[in-house]
Scaffold this motif. Sequence first.
Motif, PDB file in Angstrom:
ATOM      1  N   UNK A   1      -8.727  11.326  -3.730  1.00 13.99           N
ATOM      2  CA  UNK A   1      -8.416  10.553  -2.549  1.00 13.99           C
ATOM      3  C   UNK A   1      -9.600  10.415  -1.619  1.00 13.99           C
TER       4      UNK A   1
ATOM      5  N   UNK B   1      -1.703  12.454  -9.177  1.00 14.45           N
ATOM      6  CA  UNK B   1      -1.511  11.003  -9.140  1.00 14.45           C
ATOM      7  C   UNK B   1      -0.060  10.591  -8.991  1.00 14.45           C
TER       8      UNK B   1
ATOM      9  N   UNK C   1      -7.574   5.986  -2.663  1.00 13.97           N
ATOM     10  CA  UNK C   1      -7.679   6.588  -3.982  1.00 13.97           C
ATOM     11  C   UNK C   1      -8.704   5.847  -4.820  1.00 13.97           C
TER      12      UNK C   1
ATOM     13  N   UNK D   1       2.117  12.076  -7.304  1.00 20.40           N
ATOM     14  CA  UNK D   1       2.555  12.601  -6.011  1.00 20.40           C
ATOM     15  C   UNK D   1       3.268  13.939  -6.094  1.00 20.40           C
TER      16      UNK D   1
ATOM     17  N   UNK E   1       2.323   1.828  -3.438  1.00 22.76           N
ATOM     18  CA  UNK E   1       1.324   1.993  -4.491  1.00 22.76           C
ATOM     19  C   UNK E   1       1.413   3.392  -5.085  1.00 22.76           C
ATOM     20  N   UNK E   2       1.663   3.467  -6.375  1.00 27.20           N
ATOM     21  CA  UNK E   2       1.734   4.768  -7.016  1.00 27.20           C
ATOM     22  C   UNK E   2       3.152   5.269  -7.176  1.00 27.20           C
TER      23      UNK E   2
ATOM     24  N   UNK F   1      -8.790   9.152  -9.329  1.00 25.28           N
ATOM     25  CA  UNK F   1      -7.652   9.862  -8.759  1.00 25.28           C
ATOM     26  C   UNK F   1      -7.970  10.634  -7.496  1.00 25.28           C
TER      27      UNK F   1
ATOM     28  N   UNK G   1       0.828  -1.196   0.000  1.00 28.18           N
ATOM     29  CA  UNK G   1       0.000   0.000   0.000  1.00 28.18           C
ATOM     30  C   UNK G   1       0.869   1.256   0.000  1.00 28.18           C
TER      31      UNK G   1
END
Lengths: 277, 277
Positions: free
Chosen positions: B250, A203, B244, A205, A57-58, B248, A54
Amino acid sequence: MLPELLQGTDAGGFLIIQDSASYSGRHLLKSFINSALDREEAVHVLGFEVSEEELKDGLKGSPIQRLHFHNAYTDPLGWTDHPAFTVHQFCLEELTRLVKQTSHPKPATLVIDSLSWILRHLSPPDVCKTLQQLRKGGAVRAIIGLLHADMHQSGTVGSVCHLATSVITVVPVVKGDKAVAKITKRSKSGKVMQDEEIFSIKDDFTVIVQGKPSQLGHKQADPKEQETDPTANLTFNLRLSDTEREAKEKLALPICVQQREENGSAPLGPRFRTNFV
Amino acid sequence: MYTELNSILNTTPDSFTQGEFVLLSDRKSDASFLIHHFLSLYLRARCKVWFLGLVQSFNHYSAISQRLGVSLVQAKEKGQLVFLEGLNESLSVLIPQETDTTSQAMGFLSDPAVGLKSLYEFVRSSVTSSGGGEEEADGAEEWGPPVLLVDDLSVLLSLGVSVGAVLDFSHYCRATVCSQLQGNVVMLVRCDGEEEEDDGDDEGSERLLKGLTHQCSLTLHVQGLPTGFCRDIHGQVEVCWRRRQGDGQYTQKKLFQYKVHDKGASFFAPGTSSAVL
């Protein structure tokens, strides 16, 4: 100030992201991790609250190899036979050993997710002592911690934040996925700077700063004024042109015409008296 | 299960998000109707369900599930449903008999300070020993991802368990069921007071609610209508997605009003109850 903080904390820096149940600070925490990885720093994450999957993720690309996740999520209290890392191992020696496991030329950034988990099980003075030792010890270059301010007494939050060189408190904005970051930064000279900024996180970050909260009020008013002009697109005229006004003034009212014609009798006819004297 | 709630949450028995920790909560209201929704949803989805029923008897849940078209008796016989009847089990702890061979799941009743490790052990051994989604023994049916339902966590506070111990229990359940086995966890917590801006001193349900909110990925918070009692609208549900979403965003919040019927519940946007339209 938020972009400056994202660009890197000074050596010995300790940044705390304070959040609450209404808005999670973990997204911003991942932005800081992403920025550190982009700067080719090694990042060690002490993960109590979310799993490695988790957290990662991303976060994509080769920099992720410099992200070392220390699993304190699966068994933080030692309830199984082989815990990877427990909360009771949160001390200078154990953390130094963890960070030095991976060889990297630069001292690493230590990310703690979250300080709240540790504070629930260890006494605040012990936690503060360990954090201060870490800062001064030299094993890590900087520390970033996530703290759920609504889970502790204000004294505990205050004590831990007192150690920090920067504190970012995140609160949600009513609409959309924006939030307000209230930033306090202490420089080495002792100067304290404070600021408030509205931001959103994309998305990938990256953090987009969208001005200050007071500016948002103005920005919201202007579009509303421009949006609707109630005098546009009417089916009637609100104003008279000059010729129309002249014609209107020249026009004799029917009641006056009738009065002149009937010469003395009441305008509405003999049956109706309108002059009550 | 309630079809309108399914469309709000974008779930069906054939497709639902795995690895979710759903928190049901209520304040001066009763959110237990949502437990019945998730119980019938996951049974229809052919998941293997572990239900820690701490506040009601098995017959109570069975009678209500019958009205929703699901037979708990059959599910239990087939091995799809494992039901811990807390009320019954607690008797064997409080009045121990020599011939008792029941598990120590409710062992915390004799010493709440010990925490909920034994209750977690019951869950862990049961969930992992039955494969949690893997093939069962020859002849047995193959079930989907594991699901853990708990009704409700607040009663543990009343039984003397500390907030920290309950949060540790929910953390371990999430780590095992959600992260390790890609199953789902649904837990209910109840608050009886007003929402307070407390100092973190409160060792009760408010702190538990905040702690669980930080852990979960989806919350459904049930409250009465702020305007008072209404015969046709039983209350409002605030749904908050904390992870998320596909687009996109959150954190996303939506508010609905609901009415509980004999055989289900209907959900609608505020102000659109059929009684007022």
